[in-house]
Write a protein that holds these residues in place. Structure first.
Motif, short mmCIF file in Angstrom:
data_model
loop_
_atom_site.label_atom_id
_atom_site.label_comp_id
_atom_site.label_asym_id
_atom_site.label_seq_id
_atom_site.Cartn_x
_atom_site.Cartn_y
_atom_site.Cartn_z
N GLU A 1 0.82 -1.20 0.00
CA GLU A 1 0.00 0.00 0.00
C GLU A 1 0.87 1.27 0.00
OE1 GLU A 1 -3.48 2.05 -0.30
OE2 GLU A 1 -3.32 -0.13 -0.32
N LYS A 2 1.92 1.26 0.83
CA LYS A 2 2.81 2.44 0.89
C LYS A 2 3.53 2.64 -0.44
CE LYS A 2 3.75 2.67 5.81
NZ LYS A 2 4.79 2.68 6.86
N GLU A 3 3.95 1.53 -1.04
CA GLU A 3 4.64 1.63 -2.33
C GLU A 3 3.72 2.25 -3.38
OE1 GLU A 3 6.87 -1.16 -5.66
OE2 GLU A 3 6.31 -2.02 -3.73
N LYS A 4 2.47 1.87 -3.34
CA LYS A 4 1.48 2.40 -4.26
C LYS A 4 1.32 3.91 -4.06
CE LYS A 4 -3.11 0.93 -5.75
NZ LYS A 4 -4.27 0.13 -5.36
N ASP A 5 1.27 4.33 -2.80
CA ASP A 5 1.16 5.75 -2.48
C ASP A 5 2.39 6.53 -2.95
OD1 ASP A 5 -1.32 5.36 -1.33
OD2 ASP A 5 -0.55 5.24 0.72
N PHE A 6 3.58 5.95 -2.73
CA PHE A 6 4.81 6.61 -3.17
C PHE A 6 4.84 6.76 -4.68
CE2 PHE A 6 6.97 5.02 0.87
CZ PHE A 6 6.91 6.26 1.48
N LYS A 7 4.43 5.74 -5.39
CA LYS A 7 4.41 5.81 -6.86
C LYS A 7 3.45 6.89 -7.34
CE LYS A 7 5.99 1.19 -7.94
NZ LYS A 7 5.72 -0.07 -8.63
N LYS A 8 2.33 7.05 -6.65
CA LYS A 8 1.36 8.08 -7.02
C LYS A 8 1.95 9.47 -6.78
CE LYS A 8 -3.36 9.58 -6.26
NZ LYS A 8 -4.59 9.39 -5.50
#
Length: 81
Positions: free
Chosen positions: A1-8
């Protein structure tokens, strides 16, 4: 989930940067990107008490005066930031 947020966040910031760089002189942007790539992502630094805050070298008084005028881009003679 955090990785997804960082990519966004990265995607949003990249898009914003691409819009903003269109208004910057190409030669100046090229110089900035070159310094940033060679100096671990830090191309612009502050002057503290006539000292470069990146390399901690004492700057010549005339150079500090030129920086304060804000007429042109001035680089540290030691680290080129």
């Amino acid at each position: 989930e955090k990785e997804k947020d960082f990519k966004k966040v990265i995607s949003t910031n990249t898009t914003l940067r691409n819009k903003l760089v269109k208004n910057i002189n190409a030669q100046l942007l090229s110089q900035y990107d070159l310094i940033r790539s060679r100096r671990q992502g830090v191309a612009i630094v502050k002057i503290n008490s006539n000292t470069c805050s990146a390399c901690f070298m004492n700057l010549p008084p005339q150079l500090v005066i030129e920086v304060r005028k804000k007429d042109k881009v001035v680089q540290c003679p030691s680290c080129q930031r």
